[in-house]
Design an enzyme around this catalytic site. Structure first.
Site: not given
Ligand SMILES: [Zn+2]
Length: 271
Positions: A2-3, A91, A110, A152
C-alpha cells in the site's frame, strides 16, 4: 505494498464507518505482527469511542477518547469494514468490534503491519516523531526539495523515494511524478534547478492527489474498506508501460532498474 494514496483511501473509508462509534472489543487473533502487539491493549481500548481517524505518512491514527491506536498496513495489510460479524479467515490478525455490530478487520498475510496504543501525543511516538515531511503538506515545497538535493549524487528517483527526506512517495508515484515533470529518473538530484524542483513538487502532489481521487491503485490483492477489490486502477501515465508507446510522444517507454526497483520513463519527454 500500500502506498500513501491507498492508506489515505483506507482512512476515508474507515472514518465514515468508525467515527463516533464505541469500541466493544479489540479481539486479537495473532500478536505476532512486525512488533508483538501488547497483550494489555484490548483492556485499554474497550469502551472507548473513536473520535477521529487520521493519517500520518503511512500510519493510520485512530484517535480514541483517551489515547490513540497507531496502525501500519505493512507490506500486505488491509483494514476494512465488516458490516456484520463474520468468521475469522486466514491471515485476519485482529478485529475491532464496534457496538453497532460492525467491525474493522485487519488482514495481513505477511505480518509486516503493526499496532500500537499510546496515551501520549502520537506525533511524539517513536514511530512518528522523526518522520520526514509529507509530499502533500506545505513544508514539502520547491525550496525544501532544492535544499535537500544540493549534496545528493544519487539519481532524483532514489532521492524522491528516500523516506528520510520525504515520506510516502513510493515506486509507482515516483515514476509517475517524474514523467509529469518531464525529468529523467536518472538525472543526478543535485543537477535539478530550482524551476525543476518547483515542477517536480507540483507533479508529486498531482500524481498522489489523482490516485487518492481514484481510490488508489494496486498491483495485487488489496481489499477495499467496503470489502470490494479496493483499488480500481486509475490511468497511470508511465508505470508498467515498458515497450508501449509514450502517451505524449509515442516513443517506446523504457524500463530500467534503480535500487532493486523498476523505473519506467520516456527517453524523449524526460531529460
Ligand atoms: Zn514521450
Amino acid at each position: 505494498m500500500p502506498e500513501l494514496p491507498e492508506v489515505e483511501t483506507t482512512r476515508r473509508g474507515i472514518e465514515r464507518a468508525a467515527r463516533g462509534q464505541l469500541i466493544q472489543e479489540l479481539r486479537i487473533y495473532d500478536h505476532r505482527l512486525r512488533w508483538p502487539v501488547d497483550a494489555g491493549m484490548p483492556a485499554q481500548v474497550a469502551g472507548q469511542r473513536i473520535v477521529e481517524v487520521q493519517r500520518r505518512a503511512k500510519y493510520l491514527l485512530l484517535r480514541l477518547e483517551r489515547g490513540t491506536l497507531i496502525l501500519h498496513l505493512g507490506m500486505s495489510g488491509s483494514l476494512r469494514v465488516l458490516p456484520t460479524p463474520a468468521a475469522r479467515l486466514k491471515h485476519d490478525q485482529f478485529d475491532l468490534l464496534l457496538d453497532t455490530g460492525s467491525a474493522l478487520r485487519f488482514n495481513d498475510p505477511r505480518r509486516f503491519g503493526s499496532l500500537h496504543y499510546t496515551l501520549e501525543d502520537p506525533g511524539q511516538h517513536k514511530l512518528l516523531r522523526s518522520l520526514a515531511p509529507e509530499p502533500l503538506e506545505p513544508k514539502f515545497d520547491a525550496d525544501y526539495l532544492h535544499k535537500i538535493t544540493r549534496s545528493r549524487r544519487a539519481a532524483i528517483k532514489q532521492v524522491l523515494m528516500n523516506g528520510r527526506l520525504v515520506t510516502g512517495v513510493g515506486n509507482i508515484y515516483a515514476s509517475e511524478a517524474l514523467f509529469r515533470a518531464r525529468i529523467s529518473p536518472r538525472r543526478g538530484a543535485r543537477r535539478l534547478t530550482h524551476a525543476d524542483c518547483r515542477r517536480l513538487v507540483r507533479s508529486v502532489r498531482a500524481a498522489l492527489s489523482a490516485a487518492i481521487r481514484a481510490g488508489g491503485t494496486t498491483l495485487r490483492d488489496y481489499v477495499g474498506t467496503d470489502g470490494n477489490p479496493g483499488y480500481f486502477r486509475q490511468r497511470l501515465y508511465i508505470y508498467e508501460r515498458a515497450g508501449k508507446p509514450c502517451r505524449v510522444c509515442g516513443t517506446v517507454v523504457r524500463r530500467i532498474r534503480q535500487g532493486q526497483r523498476s523505473t519506467y520513463y520516456c527517453p524523449v519527454c524526460q531529460v
